[in-house]
Design an enzyme around this catalytic site. Structure first.
Site, short mmCIF file in Angstrom:
data_model
loop_
_atom_site.label_atom_id
_atom_site.label_comp_id
_atom_site.label_asym_id
_atom_site.label_seq_id
_atom_site.Cartn_x
_atom_site.Cartn_y
_atom_site.Cartn_z
N LYS A 109 25.33 45.75 31.61
CA LYS A 109 26.17 46.09 30.46
C LYS A 109 25.34 47.05 29.62
O LYS A 109 24.25 46.71 29.16
CB LYS A 109 26.51 44.83 29.67
CG LYS A 109 27.55 45.00 28.57
CD LYS A 109 27.89 43.63 27.98
CE LYS A 109 28.98 43.71 26.93
NZ LYS A 109 29.34 42.36 26.41
N ASP A 254 41.00 41.10 32.69
CA ASP A 254 39.80 41.72 33.24
C ASP A 254 38.54 40.98 32.80
O ASP A 254 37.45 41.30 33.28
CB ASP A 254 39.72 43.20 32.84
CG ASP A 254 39.75 43.42 31.35
OD1 ASP A 254 40.77 43.04 30.73
OD2 ASP A 254 38.78 43.95 30.78
#
Length: 472
Positions: A109, A254
């Site tokens: 991330k 998601d």
């Protein structure tokens, strides 16, 4: 534990991911290393230099995925379908087998732009990384099956964000997760009417994550069996959230994965006290993902997952499979209330009464959520301790009498030395928003990480004291 690499996700072939390159960062300053989980996946012996090479510069791990993969998916975001998403600031970097022979992902991330970045910069703020480390450590301590924050490296860039003072510091996070196959992974294939790839993804998911759903390769039977397994795992996850007093904040499809694993932490919160309408995201204007609406939110997501499987399985069988969610949620509520309160389960009726009495007391008294669990961990035998504590005046009256009676019907679990030290201390490990802001301030102002490390140490004490092993 030896390092055992895998590249299983590449077996899915074209149409599931895109090869990408990691960003080059001006600096790579290690801020968090999850040594406990590094040892469990055979990476505990990496030197600091090797760690930064792999998780700051993303040099491939030996025998692993040769280049990062940005995963493709769609999703419902606050129930509006969005086909323009995918890994926009992250990628799948590597896969490994852990000490239980589970296939786990190492994914990022904040590692730079991908084909799905749209107008984003592909970066992660340091504060966002710190918050995810804290969230995952706390949830693991409280018995939630969660992704693990494996590494956090500060990257030396100044980022501009609209929801925090800017410019702000940057970071790249590596998370260790059981899977990054989202409900939205299937939704993308449904949107493309790609039954062939849905069948391939069903087979892959069963082989690596839900082998109990195998039905001799018959996808028409395996798809409903997979849905049932995912529904059960998801029911367990939400039950764990509810007894942790946790609000995820953004339960989009998601952000929901097939292993029933909690992951992707943005505007999360822990409850100060019981409040069904408590929300985590300032932009959740209608409370869609409020604490008390999380069970319904995940049920809705499961229905969207089931829709994808209609390309390969009968609708009636999928409808039957969805029915597994509610019972799994209830079973795990009973499991978790006993584990969190440190008592032995009795039977369904007695455990249901304990659950109802606990939440009624929390609602009526507005006691501190985690403080109540801390005071009464071990059951009725904790009365003297609880009545000498800061909430003693709340432990009286009809709602509490009901809770005490329910606790008296349950015997205490045996305490470990770690439990004795923790539950006889001054108070519980908590992670309320003002605490997070309080420990971020010294980091932002003078690079003082003392409060951050002290909080992690207290959370680790709680993990050892509760001793809860996640059910998946």
């Amino acid at each position: 534990m030896s390092y055992r690499p895998s590249s299983a996700h590449t077996e899915l072939g074209p149409g599931f991911f895109d090869a990408v390159a990691a960003a080059a960062f001006p600096e790579t300053i290690l801020r968090h290393r999850n040594q406990r989980w590094a040892e469990r996946v055979g990476l505990g012996n990496l030197t600091p230099q090797q760690w930064i090479a792999h998780f700051g510069r993303f040099e491939p791990l030996a025998g692993n995925i040769p280049e990062p993969l940005a995963l493709r998916y769609h999703g419902h975001q606050f129930r509006s379908y969005n086909p323009d998403i995918g890994d926009g600031r992250g990628f799948l970097f590597a896969q490994v087998l852990d000490d239980q022979d589970r296939l786990l992902d190492l994914a990022t991330k904040g590692s730079g732009k991908t084909p799905y970045s749209r107008f984003g910069d592909g970066r992660l703020t340091l504060k966002g990384g710190v918050r995810e480390v804290l969230a995952t450590e706390m949830l693991e301590a409280l018995g939630v099956y969660t992704s693990k924050s494996f590494s956090l490296i500060e990257t030396g860039e100044a980022l501009t964000r609209g929801d925090e003072p800017s410019p702000t510091r940057s970071s790249v996070l590596v998370r260790l997760s059981h899977s990054h196959i989202r409900f939205g992974t299937f939704q993308r294939l449904l949107a493309e009417n790609d039954a062939t790839r849905i069948a391939r993804l069903v087979t892959h998911a069963i082989h690596y994550y839900h082998p109990q759903a195998a039905r001799d390769g018959d996808v028409a039977k395996e798809a409903p069996a997979l849905l049932e397994a995912v529904a059960k795992a998801s029911g367990a996850m939400v039950a764990e959230w509810m007894l942790a007093g946790f609000v995820h904040g953004v339960l989009n499809t998601d952000n929901t994965v097939i292993t029933g694993e909690s992951f992707d932490y943005g505007p999360w919160r822990f409850l100060p006290r019981y409040e069904p309408g408590f929300t985590a995201a300032y932009f959740d204007e209608y409370g869609l993902y409020a604490y008390g609406r999380q069970p319904g939110a995940i049920a809705w997501n499961l229905e969207r997952f089931a829709e994808c499987l209609t390309l390969v399985a009968p609708i009636a069988d999928l409808e039957d499979a969805l029915k597994a969610y509610g019972p799994a949620f209830n079973v795990n509520l009973r499991r978790m209330v006993c584990l969190r309160l440190g008592v032995k389960p009795v039977d369904e009726a007695a455990d249901d009464e304990l659950l109802a009495a606990f939440f009624q007391f929390q609602h009526k008294s507005q006691a501190g959520f985690e403080r109540t669990i801390f005071d009464w961990h071990g059951g009725a035998a904790r009365r003297a301790f609880a009545l000498a504590g800061p909430q003693k005046d709340l432990y009286a009256g009809e709602p509490f009498d009901r809770l005490l009676a329910a606790l008296e019907a349950h015997g205490p679990r045996d305490w470990t030395p770690e439990a004795s030290r923790y539950f006889e201390s001054d108070g519980p490990a908590t992670l309320l928003i003002e605490e997070v802001e309080g420990l971020w301030g010294p980091i932002a102002e003078r690079d003082d990480w003392g409060l951050f490390h002290a909080k992690l140490a207290h959370i680790e004490q709680a993990r050892l004291a509760f001793g809860i092993t996640a059910s998946r």
